[in-house]
Motif scaffolding. Structure first.
Motif, PDB file in Angstrom:
ATOM      1  N   ALA A 190       0.833  -1.108  -0.161  1.00 43.52           N
ATOM      2  CA  ALA A 190      -0.176   0.005  -0.145  1.00 43.52           C
ATOM      3  C   ALA A 190       0.823   1.430   0.150  1.00 43.52           C
ATOM      4  O   ALA A 190       0.676   2.151  -0.790  1.00 43.52           O
ATOM      5  CB  ALA A 190      -0.949  -0.090   1.247  1.00 43.52           C
ATOM      6  N   GLU A 191       1.941   1.182   0.502  1.00 46.58           N
ATOM      7  CA  GLU A 191       2.783   2.403   0.688  1.00 46.58           C
ATOM      8  C   GLU A 191       3.522   2.409  -0.431  1.00 46.58           C
ATOM      9  O   GLU A 191       3.669   3.795  -1.113  1.00 46.58           O
ATOM     10  CB  GLU A 191       3.872   2.074   1.918  1.00 46.58           C
ATOM     11  N   ASP A 192       3.770   1.519  -1.251  1.00 52.01           N
ATOM     12  CA  ASP A 192       4.479   1.625  -2.498  1.00 52.01           C
ATOM     13  C   ASP A 192       3.245   1.988  -3.656  1.00 52.01           C
ATOM     14  O   ASP A 192       3.979   3.042  -4.448  1.00 52.01           O
ATOM     15  CB  ASP A 192       5.070   0.223  -2.749  1.00 52.01           C
ATOM     16  N   ILE A 193       2.091   1.777  -3.519  1.00 55.84           N
ATOM     17  CA  ILE A 193       1.311   2.227  -4.563  1.00 55.84           C
ATOM     18  C   ILE A 193       1.074   3.875  -3.979  1.00 55.84           C
ATOM     19  O   ILE A 193       1.214   4.573  -5.069  1.00 55.84           O
ATOM     20  CB  ILE A 193      -0.260   1.577  -3.938  1.00 55.84           C
ATOM     21  N   ILE A 194       1.153   4.071  -2.868  1.00 55.12           N
ATOM     22  CA  ILE A 194       1.162   5.675  -2.667  1.00 55.12           C
ATOM     23  C   ILE A 194       2.268   6.150  -3.122  1.00 55.12           C
ATOM     24  O   ILE A 194       2.132   7.405  -3.887  1.00 55.12           O
ATOM     25  CB  ILE A 194       0.920   5.952  -1.198  1.00 55.12           C
ATOM     26  N   THR A 195       3.404   5.822  -3.260  1.00 52.63           N
ATOM     27  CA  THR A 195       4.672   6.304  -3.667  1.00 52.63           C
ATOM     28  C   THR A 195       4.579   6.463  -5.196  1.00 52.63           C
ATOM     29  O   THR A 195       4.786   7.483  -6.001  1.00 52.63           O
ATOM     30  CB  THR A 195       5.866   5.773  -3.575  1.00 52.63           C
ATOM     31  N   GLN A 196       4.002   5.402  -5.754  1.00 52.94           N
ATOM     32  CA  GLN A 196       3.621   5.474  -7.380  1.00 52.94           C
ATOM     33  C   GLN A 196       2.747   6.358  -7.671  1.00 52.94           C
ATOM     34  O   GLN A 196       3.118   7.293  -8.785  1.00 52.94           O
ATOM     35  CB  GLN A 196       3.231   4.210  -7.659  1.00 52.94           C
ATOM     36  N   LEU A 197       1.754   6.666  -6.868  1.00 49.39           N
ATOM     37  CA  LEU A 197       0.910   7.690  -7.184  1.00 49.39           C
ATOM     38  C   LEU A 197       1.590   9.197  -7.113  1.00 49.39           C
ATOM     39  O   LEU A 197       1.161   9.955  -7.991  1.00 49.39           O
ATOM     40  CB  LEU A 197      -0.508   7.743  -6.095  1.00 49.39           C
ATOM     41  N   GLY A 198       2.372   9.307  -6.197  1.00 51.82           N
ATOM     42  CA  GLY A 198       3.294  10.647  -6.031  1.00 51.82           C
ATOM     43  C   GLY A 198       4.037  10.892  -7.166  1.00 51.82           C
ATOM     44  O   GLY A 198       4.304  12.084  -7.474  1.00 51.82           O
ATOM     45  N   LYS A 199       4.443   9.930  -7.954  1.00 56.19           N
ATOM     46  CA  LYS A 199       5.446  10.068  -9.165  1.00 56.19           C
ATOM     47  C   LYS A 199       4.452  10.021 -10.333  1.00 56.19           C
ATOM     48  O   LYS A 199       4.944  10.120 -11.554  1.00 56.19           O
ATOM     49  CB  LYS A 199       6.313   8.673  -9.111  1.00 56.19           C
ATOM     50  N   HIS A 259      -5.035   8.111   0.817  1.00 55.67           N
ATOM     51  CA  HIS A 259      -5.039   7.961   2.205  1.00 55.67           C
ATOM     52  C   HIS A 259      -4.746   6.589   2.205  1.00 55.67           C
ATOM     53  O   HIS A 259      -5.108   5.413   1.635  1.00 55.67           O
ATOM     54  CB  HIS A 259      -6.316   8.273   3.066  1.00 55.67           C
ATOM     55  N   LEU A 260      -4.010   6.138   3.456  1.00 54.52           N
ATOM     56  CA  LEU A 260      -3.869   4.700   3.806  1.00 54.52           C
ATOM     57  C   LEU A 260      -4.502   4.375   5.083  1.00 54.52           C
ATOM     58  O   LEU A 260      -4.671   5.159   6.255  1.00 54.52           O
ATOM     59  CB  LEU A 260      -2.484   4.475   4.237  1.00 54.52           C
ATOM     60  N   VAL A 261      -5.333   3.207   4.867  1.00 57.25           N
ATOM     61  CA  VAL A 261      -6.286   2.960   6.063  1.00 57.25           C
ATOM     62  C   VAL A 261      -6.305   1.407   6.214  1.00 57.25           C
ATOM     63  O   VAL A 261      -6.320   0.827   5.287  1.00 57.25           O
ATOM     64  CB  VAL A 261      -7.702   3.353   5.971  1.00 57.25           C
ATOM     65  N   LYS A 262      -6.107   0.832   7.460  1.00 57.02           N
ATOM     66  CA  LYS A 262      -6.126  -0.453   7.783  1.00 57.02           C
ATOM     67  C   LYS A 262      -7.528  -0.882   8.235  1.00 57.02           C
ATOM     68  O   LYS A 262      -8.271  -0.243   9.063  1.00 57.02           O
ATOM     69  CB  LYS A 262      -5.091  -0.723   8.822  1.00 57.02           C
ATOM     70  N   THR A 263      -8.124  -1.895   7.788  1.00 56.34           N
ATOM     71  CA  THR A 263      -9.361  -2.466   8.137  1.00 56.34           C
ATOM     72  C   THR A 263      -9.505  -3.851   8.220  1.00 56.34           C
ATOM     73  O   THR A 263      -8.179  -4.377   8.174  1.00 56.34           O
ATOM     74  CB  THR A 263     -10.481  -2.217   7.066  1.00 56.34           C
ATOM     75  N   LYS A 264     -10.437  -4.616   8.496  1.00 51.07           N
ATOM     76  CA  LYS A 264     -10.342  -6.123   8.817  1.00 51.07           C
ATOM     77  C   LYS A 264     -10.207  -6.812   7.532  1.00 51.07           C
ATOM     78  O   LYS A 264      -9.969  -8.010   7.226  1.00 51.07           O
ATOM     79  CB  LYS A 264     -11.860  -6.350   9.476  1.00 51.07           C
TER      80      LYS A 264
END
Length: 92
Positions: free
Chosen positions: A18-27, A75-80
């Protein structure tokens, strides 16, 4: 106070992905392209589009971002269900 929201999301099992996806979006990567590639949710086939939904339809952690988080930012969110990258398109 908004009663409905329209959001895109990408569901993955691991926070690092998920963090990598956010990084890719930022690029400059396209959200819909990444959703089709990574998301384990059926909505991934539609570019992560969840359509419009009402307050309370999603799990509480997701709802909180959908109705209170910044619009058009990932946004990064953790759910079940796992880790979500959520992008709120608008609220009404």
């Amino acid at each position: 106070m908004a009663n409905t929201a329209h959001a895109l999301h990408i569901l993955v099992k691991h926070k690092e992905i998920a963090e990598d996806i956010i990084t890719q979006l930022g690029k400059g990567a396209k959200f819909q392209t990444l959703a089709k590639k990574y998301s384990s949710c059926p909505s991934g086939k539609k570019g992560g589009d969840l359509g419009e939904f009402r307050r309370g339809q999603m799990v509480p952690q997701f709802d909180k971002i959908a109705f209170n988080g910044a619009i058009l930012e990932p946004h990064l969110v953790k759910t079940k269900f796992g880790w979500h990258v959520i992008k709120v398109l608008y609220r009404t």
